[in-house]
Design an enzyme around this catalytic site. Sequence first.
Site: not given
Ligand code: DGP
Length: 112
Positions: A30, A85, A91-93, A98, A100
């Site tokens: 992440d 999420n 908290g999903q962005s 995916h 975690h």
């Molecule tokens: P969520 O908030 O559950 O949707 O988690 C999305 C996660 O994705 C967040 O912890 C940050 C990660 N993330 C977002 N963009 C990138 C990226 O370009 N590369 C990587 N390695 N992680 C990313």
Amino acid sequence: MPDCIFCSIVSGDIPANIVLRTPEVVAFTDLNPQAPTHILVIPTEHHENGAELAKDNPVQAAAVLAATHTVAAEAGLTDYRTVFNTGAEAGQSVFHAHAHVLGGRNLGWPPG
Ligand code: DGP
């Protein structure tokens, strides 16, 4: 899916620190780690969240779940947390399913 950051990681258009790749899943660290080990496991197909993935492609959903254990074990973790999420309020962005995988420290419960 155009404009999906995780589809771009699957295709290799956006770089990531990939720790596992199979025909079904890609796992990478992440960008914004919340624990000493914080790995994301994603299906190679685009689905909005884990529930949609499970409904539309249960084989790939099972592969994601199995891969969470594989990457945790490869990171030396016996105790870890797997989180999906689902929805912005949770908290999903990134709206590509995916999981975690978090570990390497004591993880409080309930989560924030
Ligand atoms: P969520 O908030 O559950 O949707 O988690 C999305 C996660 O994705 C967040 O912890 C940050 C990660 N993330 C977002 N963009 C990138 C990226 O370009 N590369 C990587 N390695 N992680 C990313």
